[in-house]
Design an enzyme around this catalytic site. Structure first.
Site, mmCIF file in Angstrom:
data_model
loop_
_atom_site.group_PDB
_atom_site.id
_atom_site.type_symbol
_atom_site.label_atom_id
_atom_site.label_comp_id
_atom_site.label_asym_id
_atom_site.label_seq_id
_atom_site.Cartn_x
_atom_site.Cartn_y
_atom_site.Cartn_z
ATOM 1 N N ASP A 112 79.084 80.365 56.002
ATOM 2 C CA ASP A 112 78.737 81.741 55.608
ATOM 3 C C ASP A 112 79.524 82.867 56.303
ATOM 4 O OD1 ASP A 112 76.746 79.925 55.038
ATOM 5 O OD2 ASP A 112 75.151 81.052 55.999
ATOM 6 N N GLU A 133 68.237 81.494 51.186
ATOM 7 C CA GLU A 133 69.021 81.763 52.390
ATOM 8 C C GLU A 133 69.796 83.069 52.201
ATOM 9 O OE1 GLU A 133 70.045 77.429 54.101
ATOM 10 O OE2 GLU A 133 71.387 77.970 52.480
HETATM 11 C C1 FRU Z 1 73.518 78.976 54.591
HETATM 12 C C2 FRU Z 1 73.001 78.523 55.948
HETATM 13 C C3 FRU Z 1 72.192 79.633 56.594
HETATM 14 C C4 FRU Z 1 72.282 79.299 58.056
HETATM 15 C C5 FRU Z 1 73.681 78.771 58.159
HETATM 16 C C6 FRU Z 1 73.862 77.671 59.179
HETATM 17 O O1 FRU Z 1 74.667 78.345 54.181
HETATM 18 O O2 FRU Z 1 72.229 77.338 55.811
HETATM 19 O O3 FRU Z 1 70.873 79.744 56.106
HETATM 20 O O4 FRU Z 1 72.067 80.416 58.866
HETATM 21 O O5 FRU Z 1 74.031 78.263 56.885
HETATM 22 O O6 FRU Z 1 75.212 77.351 59.352
#
Ligand code: FRU
Length: 516
Positions: free
Chosen positions: A77, A255
């Protein structure tokens, strides 16, 4: 490592849920092809080997030439997107120790034009509260937090790994007073304590009308968002909970939320995994009102998908850019991200896009167009095809009549090809990332056939802007009313164009490599 195991389980559960969800009578156009999908394989394990990777000159096989990638190692992300003093900062989920998911930290890159990026030292690594998961940055112009006027304040999820904090996702603060070069952690973290692993990815913004900071958090498998408000970025008060029930999608998680004011509406962006538009990860949005504490969605036919391809996830917007809403996403999908054949890096960001909310036939549609700064690397338009004189990357502009069905095929000398179809009867864009597109066998969910997206054009023709890089194809139609982002792994860039079917017009322009 505990957190990694949690994510592993998450990914496995995701695939099961995807398949269950889709066989339960979901009649969405976008889901049809999965129901027929013969390849129901185990999902990929995004945790890879942790060996340090070598340096890079950014010209390895599949290395994106116009998309951000780190020199080496894993990213997911985008985090902490913020504009300050002429510089766009992009932090991101990063594994400093290998090209699989793990050791989650905030990597960092900077740009003055959103196109050319310079990788910076890692900004935040794990502490006693855990790994550093996704979050956002704001510029505290009025020194509400007392860290200094114009401090860059990061709000992120501390994902507890061991001991007392194991399995807890809590929200923490760090700040920088040197323009994002170094961060100091706030002494009283976490600022929002929590006992489970379903509260993460804080996105924070200043709400003018109530003179408060607002934080929106995603509830993971608990599906929904929590809203908090604060006067000082350190003391947070719970304001409301937003949940929306999708009866046909029982097993997916929310998310990476973002909440944007666009004219007289508010848009809530969310990433959902699994059960995006087709398989695995995808982004949806709600349109409605926000009064400083509560989000109320308009009565629309949800989910509204932001992108109909397989590879646009966790997209969020830059803070401190005024009315320009600039988004970038992770160009990958949790279904196979751990297996994509890239080394020494793994994963790229999408092209940066500007968002707009428009009205089509009385309904709001969130549009995405590649930022105008792309002109910095664009050459002259030329009539296109069948042979394309292209090297690093390119943009095609196609105008195709809707009198009958058309098929557009991009291919290379090795016979690898990616094609998409304009269905005049369905008024849909249908793309085929088949096993012929290049390397696909690394994961069975990668070459599932037929992604479909509704065309919004009211004319009898469609205009497509297609951005082709070494390992991706991003398609936008009619001023960004539809976007379809896909990874592909051909052994050489597609440099041949065929359009069969209705009358069409095609031009191409080269896009120059962004790496020095
Ligand atoms: C989304 C996610 C988020 C988390 C991160 C962990 O892709 O699962 O919710 O903060 O990646 O790397």
């Amino acid at each position: 490592m505990k957190t990694r195991n949690i994510i592993r389980t998450m990914v496995a559960a995701c695939m099961t849920a995807t398949i269950i969800g889709c066989s339960e009578g979901n009649t969405d156009l976008q889901y049809n092809s999965l129901i027929d999908d013969p390849q129901k394989e185990e999902p990929s394990d995004p945790s890879g080997p942790d060996e340090p990777q070598g340096p890079s000159n950014y010209d390895e096989l599949y290395r994106p030439q116009i998309h951000y990638t780190p020199a080496k190692n894993w990213i997911n992300d985008p985090n902490g997107l913020v504009f300050l003093d002429g510089t766009y900062h992009m932090f991101y989920q990063y594994n400093p120790e290998g090209n699989g998911w793990g050791n989650m930290s905030w990597g960092h890159a900077t740009s003055t034009d959103l196109i050319h990026w310079e990788e910076q030292p890692v900004a935040l690594t794990r502490d006693a509260l855990g790994a550093v998961f996704s979050g956002s940055c704001v510029i505290d112009k009025n020194n509400t937090a007392g860290f200094g006027a114009n401090a860059m304040v990061a709000l992120y999820t501390s994902a507890g790994e061991t001991g007392d904090v194991a399995g807890k996702q809590q929200q923490s603060v760090a700040y920088s007073t040197d323009g994002g070069k170094t961060f100091t952690r706030y002494a009283n973290n976490p600022v929002i304590a929590n006992n489970d692993d379903n509260l993460r990815d804080p996105k924070v913004f200043w709400h003018e009308a109530t003179s408060k900071w607002v934080m929106v958090l995603a509830k993971g498998w608990a599906r929904g968002c929590e809203f908090y408000t604060s006067a000082d970025l350190k003391n947070w008060e719970h304001a409301s909970t937003f949940v929306y029930d999708f009866p046909n999608r029982p097993g997916f998680q929310w998310e990476c939320p973002d909440l944007l004011q666009m004219g007289d509406k508010w848009v809530l962006l969310l990433s959902v995994n699994p059960q995006g538009p087709l398989v695995g990860s995808g982004m949806m949005y709600f349109v409605g009102q926000f009064d400083g504490t509560t989000f109320t969605p308009d009565a629309l036919d949800y989910p509204l998908w932001l992108d109909y391809g397989m590879d646009n996830y966790a997209g969020v917007t830059w803070s401190n850019t005024g009315n320009r809403k600039l988004m970038i996403g992770w160009m990958n999908n949790w279904s196979y991200s751990g297996d994509v054949p890239c080394s020494p890096w793994r994963s790229a960001m999408t092209l940066p896009r500007e968002l707009q909310l428009v009205n089509i036939n009385g309904k709001p549609v969130l549009t995405q167009t590649v930022v105008k700064e792309i002109e910095d690397i664009a050459g002259e338009w030329q009539p296109a095809g069948p042979g394309l004189d292209v090297k690093d990357a390119y943009q095609l502009r196609l105008t195709i009549s809707l009198d009958k069905r058309s098929v557009v095929t991009l291919s290379n000398a090795a016979g690898e090809q990616f094609s998409f179809e304009i269905s005049a009867t369905e008024r849909a864009l249908i793309a085929h990332r088949t096993a012929a597109s290049g390397k696909t066998a690394f994961n069975g969910t990668f070459s599932i056939p037929s992604m479909r997206a509704p065309l919004f054009t009211e004319d009898n023709k469609v205009t497509l802007d297609v951005f082709v890089d070494q390992s991706s194809v991003e398609i936008f139609t009619d001023d960004g009313t539809l976007s379809m982002t896909n990874l592909v792994f051909p052994s050489a860039i597609y440099n041949h164009l065929d359009i069969d079917g209705a009358d069409s017009d095609a031009s191409v322009r080269p896009l120059k490599r962004i790496w020095k």
